[in-house]
Enzyme design. Structure first.
Site, PDB file in Angstrom:
ATOM      1  N   LYS A   1       2.053  -3.145   6.276  1.00 32.94           N
ATOM      2  CA  LYS A   1       2.331  -2.715   4.765  1.00 32.94           C
ATOM      3  C   LYS A   1       3.797  -2.507   4.547  1.00 32.94           C
ATOM      4  O   LYS A   1       4.552  -2.674   3.627  1.00 32.94           O
ATOM      5  CB  LYS A   1       1.325  -1.509   4.399  1.00 32.94           C
TER       6      LYS A   1
ATOM      7  N   SER B   1       0.926  -1.123   0.046  1.00 31.98           N
ATOM      8  CA  SER B   1       0.056   0.005  -0.026  1.00 31.98           C
ATOM      9  C   SER B   1       0.810   1.291  -0.035  1.00 31.98           C
ATOM     10  O   SER B   1       2.120   1.241   0.336  1.00 31.98           O
ATOM     11  CB  SER B   1      -0.926   0.037   1.240  1.00 31.98           C
TER      12      SER B   1
ATOM     13  N   TYR C   1      -2.255  -1.623  10.075  1.00 31.97           N
ATOM     14  CA  TYR C   1      -2.404  -1.491   8.534  1.00 31.97           C
ATOM     15  C   TYR C   1      -0.920  -1.010   8.277  1.00 31.97           C
ATOM     16  O   TYR C   1      -0.111  -1.681   7.491  1.00 31.97           O
ATOM     17  CB  TYR C   1      -3.365  -0.680   8.157  1.00 31.97           C
TER      18      TYR C   1
END
Length: 292
Positions: free
Chosen positions: A160, A143, A156
């Site tokens: 990533k 991401s 998150y």
């Protein structure tokens, strides 16, 4: 890998969103498909779609955080087709936006299990076989959050960043060994998928309100969810990302970026690092996307 026709692609998170778009794009090139997903009804529907179009496909219900489930996925792929050429470690969840100190170990474990361990397992079960056959390509979905650090979604961001680093290490190791197996790391910005609704697959005991629903500052959670859905509905379609991924596989391109919205934020972060300056203030990913 210039020729895709007749080759086999394995895609985790392959029943919806970007994963399904990857599958559709690869099918147009004549690839055979192994779709893995934790959502069985969606997986069955995706398999039926491709079978209706004459595509050779199997679906394997898979929790990518489960090592044994990933072993079964690899076995199913090789048992059915005898080989695999493209592996898309794509399954992912967004996790909670609660502050770091409020997150439980279970919430951390869920996001790390899907976003990071899913990629680790994907390399473990597929990479040695690709190297042995002397052909293949692995695409890891990271991401723009893997190159930046915003306010919120700590698990998150952490996963990533880890996927980007893992991908870079794998790339260097394969190159040093003289292997033709390629690596790409996909770093999308916002895409019109349901990742913001990934708590639909979260264990029930981990469910917490998306926003404060009582006390001071309480808001209507359903209104917030509707706003998020509307926001994602306006973002780039997953089919556009699938074109970039397909080209990266064919061209052996490592970094796959979907837009330049985040370029300034990445540059500013790198500048903070190389000058040993304290990080400048950041809003949430949503706020920063508007600013960028």
């Amino acid at each position: 890998m210039e020729q895709l026709e007749g080759k086999v692609a394995v895609i985790t998170g392959g029943a919806s969103g970007m994963g399904l778009a990857f599958a559709r794009r690869f099918a147009r090139d004549g690839m055979r498909l192994v779709l893995a997903d934790v959502e069985v009804p969606a997986l069955d529907a995706a398999v039926a779609e491709f079978e209706g179009e004459g595509v050779e496909v199997i679906g394997v219900a898979t929790d990518v955080s489960d090592a044994e489930a990933m072993d079964r996925l690899a076995d199913a792929a090789f048992d059915r087709f005898g080989t695999v050429h493209v592996v898309c470690n794509n399954a992912g969840v967004s996790g909670s936006s609660a502050p770091v100190h409020e997150l439980t170990t279970a919430e951390w474990a869920w996001v790390l299990g899907v976003n990071l361990w899913g990629v680790i397992h994907g390399h473990r079960v597929f990479q040695p076989r690709l190297v042995e056959q002397g052909e293949g390509h692995i695409v890891n979905t990271a991401s723009m959050a893997g190159h930046t650090a915003f306010n919120g979604l700590a698990p998150y961001h952490a996963t990533k960043h880890a996927v980007v680093a893992l991908s870079e290490v794998a790339y260097h190791e394969l190159a040093a060994a003289g292997s033709p197996v390629g690596i790409s790391v996909l770093c999308p910005g916002f895409v019109n998928t349901r990742i913001a609704e990934s708590d639909r697959n979260k264990p029930e005991e981990l469910t917490r309100p998306l926003v404060p629903t009582d006390g001071e500052g309480a808001v209507d959670e359903e209104e917030v969810r509707a706003m998020i859905r509307d926001f994602f509905a306006m973002q780039q379609p997953p089919e556009q990302v699938a074109e970039l991924v397909r080209d990266a596989v064919v061209e052996q391109r490592f970094y796959v970026f979907t837009d330049d919205v985040w370029t300034s934020a990445i540059a500013e972060r790198h500048e903070d690092i190389v000058t040993a300056r304290n990080p400048r203030p950041r809003g949430s990913m949503f706020e920063e996307s508007m600013r960028g």
